[in-house]
Design an enzyme around this catalytic site. Structure first.
Site, mmCIF file in Angstrom:
data_model
loop_
_atom_site.group_PDB
_atom_site.id
_atom_site.type_symbol
_atom_site.label_atom_id
_atom_site.label_comp_id
_atom_site.label_asym_id
_atom_site.label_seq_id
_atom_site.Cartn_x
_atom_site.Cartn_y
_atom_site.Cartn_z
ATOM 1 N N GLY A 36 0.853 -1.023 -0.288
ATOM 2 C CA GLY A 36 0.069 0.344 0.095
ATOM 3 C C GLY A 36 0.775 1.215 0.424
ATOM 4 O O GLY A 36 0.423 2.390 -0.926
ATOM 5 N N HIS A 37 1.598 0.744 0.793
ATOM 6 C CA HIS A 37 2.768 2.303 0.689
ATOM 7 C C HIS A 37 3.972 2.673 -0.832
ATOM 8 O O HIS A 37 3.563 3.712 -1.343
ATOM 9 C CB HIS A 37 3.620 2.225 2.173
ATOM 10 C CG HIS A 37 3.671 1.828 3.368
ATOM 11 N ND1 HIS A 37 3.524 1.333 4.123
ATOM 12 C CD2 HIS A 37 3.121 3.363 4.106
ATOM 13 C CE1 HIS A 37 3.325 1.461 5.506
ATOM 14 N NE2 HIS A 37 2.291 2.888 4.940
ATOM 15 N N LYS A 149 -7.442 5.075 1.857
ATOM 16 C CA LYS A 149 -8.093 3.544 3.606
ATOM 17 C C LYS A 149 -8.466 4.692 5.098
ATOM 18 O O LYS A 149 -9.152 4.068 5.409
ATOM 19 C CB LYS A 149 -7.178 2.862 3.325
ATOM 20 C CG LYS A 149 -6.957 1.545 4.726
ATOM 21 C CD LYS A 149 -6.275 1.308 5.473
ATOM 22 C CE LYS A 149 -6.098 0.361 6.338
ATOM 23 N NZ LYS A 149 -4.765 1.242 7.521
ATOM 24 N N ASP A 150 -7.097 5.727 4.747
ATOM 25 C CA ASP A 150 -7.878 6.322 6.020
ATOM 26 C C ASP A 150 -8.336 7.913 5.544
ATOM 27 O O ASP A 150 -7.921 8.508 5.566
ATOM 28 C CB ASP A 150 -6.424 6.995 6.957
ATOM 29 C CG ASP A 150 -5.489 5.888 7.293
ATOM 30 O OD1 ASP A 150 -5.637 5.115 8.027
ATOM 31 O OD2 ASP A 150 -5.010 4.936 6.638
HETATM 32 P P1 AMP Z 1 1.076 5.053 8.130
HETATM 33 O O1 AMP Z 1 1.987 4.299 7.359
HETATM 34 O O2 AMP Z 1 0.274 3.911 7.907
HETATM 35 O O3 AMP Z 1 0.432 5.820 8.705
HETATM 36 O O4 AMP Z 1 0.332 4.854 6.171
HETATM 37 C C1 AMP Z 1 0.698 6.308 5.813
HETATM 38 C C2 AMP Z 1 -0.122 6.094 5.008
HETATM 39 O O5 AMP Z 1 -0.535 5.149 3.664
HETATM 40 C C3 AMP Z 1 -0.870 6.604 4.799
HETATM 41 O O6 AMP Z 1 -1.769 7.956 3.447
HETATM 42 C C4 AMP Z 1 -2.202 6.257 4.609
HETATM 43 O O7 AMP Z 1 -3.434 6.114 4.354
HETATM 44 C C5 AMP Z 1 -1.766 4.964 2.919
HETATM 45 N N1 AMP Z 1 -1.789 3.489 3.209
HETATM 46 C C6 AMP Z 1 -1.481 2.814 5.211
HETATM 47 N N2 AMP Z 1 -2.273 1.918 4.325
HETATM 48 C C7 AMP Z 1 -3.224 1.160 2.297
HETATM 49 C C8 AMP Z 1 -2.974 1.314 1.611
HETATM 50 N N3 AMP Z 1 -3.805 -1.094 2.207
HETATM 51 N N4 AMP Z 1 -3.743 1.099 0.287
HETATM 52 C C9 AMP Z 1 -3.001 2.518 0.011
HETATM 53 N N5 AMP Z 1 -2.169 3.636 0.751
HETATM 54 C C10 AMP Z 1 -2.194 3.059 2.363
#
Ligand code: AMP
Length: 285
Positions: A36-37, A149-150
């Site tokens: 996702g990242h 997702k967020d």
């Molecule tokens: P985090 O490391 O969880 O704070 O996420 C960093 C970024 O990645 C945030 O903008 C999230 O919305 C995005 N993100 C997390 N999970 C996914 C996913 N499954 N698909 C796409 N983007 C994602």
């Protein structure tokens, strides 16, 4: 790829980019990277001359100290993934770099910060706003990339940039999923085998809910609550149908012009999982 830990490390790379009038995109993360990242990074690479990824597990956005302590961290693995990703600079600031002194700012997002996630994670979005505004100040990106997702975080960040009169263009990217539909998340590795298997029900239920638009909203909410709570591994925190632009909950289908999104948060043991689907993506399938 440059690894920057301090303002000075980051500054020399960014200064050169500015001097050459090359665009910079920022992908803020908390590490424990997954595909996702990487999809955010791909999108950023395609729209900017340089991609900066930040990894910072921001304590001010955690309302639960156990969640902060247990949050997965694996910098070595993240670095090797990023070397393959086209990331130009990885920014891994220490706490004093982001918060040289305690950040006392309180942001008012007109109530959005208190609904859905905010209700279950008080103060969470204030911490998100603190870290994102600080990262924007340091990196001064042309564009910044966030996942749908967020979705509530995305809405908060759009409001934040408007409030700060920021020129950073906010770009929203699609949610990447595992084969069984579970939204990818750094926290998924913390699920037990049973929780992981049953977590697939979350997205399946969301998609079925979207197809049941004939039902009254309150009946649909009850149906979702029953499906989730009848599973011994899962417990519903909230299920809301909201307008995609203001994230205001909708209690009747009539009179809603805005595109609708079904948003859910579920507990699987100690782990919170969130997901959402846009009605336009699934309603006609
Ligand atoms: P985090 O490391 O969880 O704070 O996420 C960093 C970024 O990645 C945030 O903008 C999230 O919305 C995005 N993100 C997390 N999970 C996914 C996913 N499954 N698909 C796409 N983007 C994602």
């Amino acid at each position: 790829m440059i690894l920057a830990r301090t303002l000075r490390d980051a500054g020399s790379f960014l200064f050169k980019m500015r001097e050459d009038k090359r665009s910079v995109g920022l992908v803020p993360t908390m590490g424990a990277l997954h595909r996702g990242h990487l999809s955010l990074i791909e999108c950023c690479n395609s729209e900017n001359a340089a991609t900066v990824v930040s990894i910072f597990v921001n304590p001010t956005q955690f309302n639960d100290p156990k969640d902060l302590k247990n949050y997965p961290r694996n910098l070595e693995r993240d670095i090797s993934m990023l070397r393959e990703s086209g990331c130009d600079m990885l920014f891994v600031p220490g706490i004093k770099t982001i918060y040289p002194r305690p950040d006392l700012r309180i942001f008012d997002f007109g109530g959005l910060e208190r609904r859905m996630e905010g209700q279950f994670r008080p103060g969470h979005f204030n911490g998100v706003a603190q870290v994102v505004s600080r990262l924007f100040d340091i990196i001064k990106p042309d564009r910044a990339y966030f996942g749908k997702k967020d979705i509530q975080q995305l809405a908060i960040i759009r409001k934040l940039t408007a409030m700060l009169n920021s020129n950073v263009e906010i770009r929203a990217c699609e949610t990447l999923r595992e084969d069984d539909g579970l939204a990818m998340s750094s926290r998924n590795v913390l699920l037990s085998a049973g929780e992981r298997e049953n977590a697939a029900i979350i997205n399946r239920t969301l998609r079925e809910a979207v197809r049941k638009k004939g039902m009254e909203v309150c009946e649909l909410k009850q149906w979702v609550a029953d499906v989730i709570n009848n599973n011994p591994f899962l417990e519903l925190e909230y299920f809301e149908i909201v307008g995609s632009s203001d994230l205001q909950p909708v209690n009747h289908w009539a009179g809603t012009e805005d595109e609708l999104v079904a948003c859910i948060a579920v507990r699987a043991g100690r782990i919170r999982l969130i997901d959402n689907v846009f009605f336009s993506n699934f309603a006609s399938l």
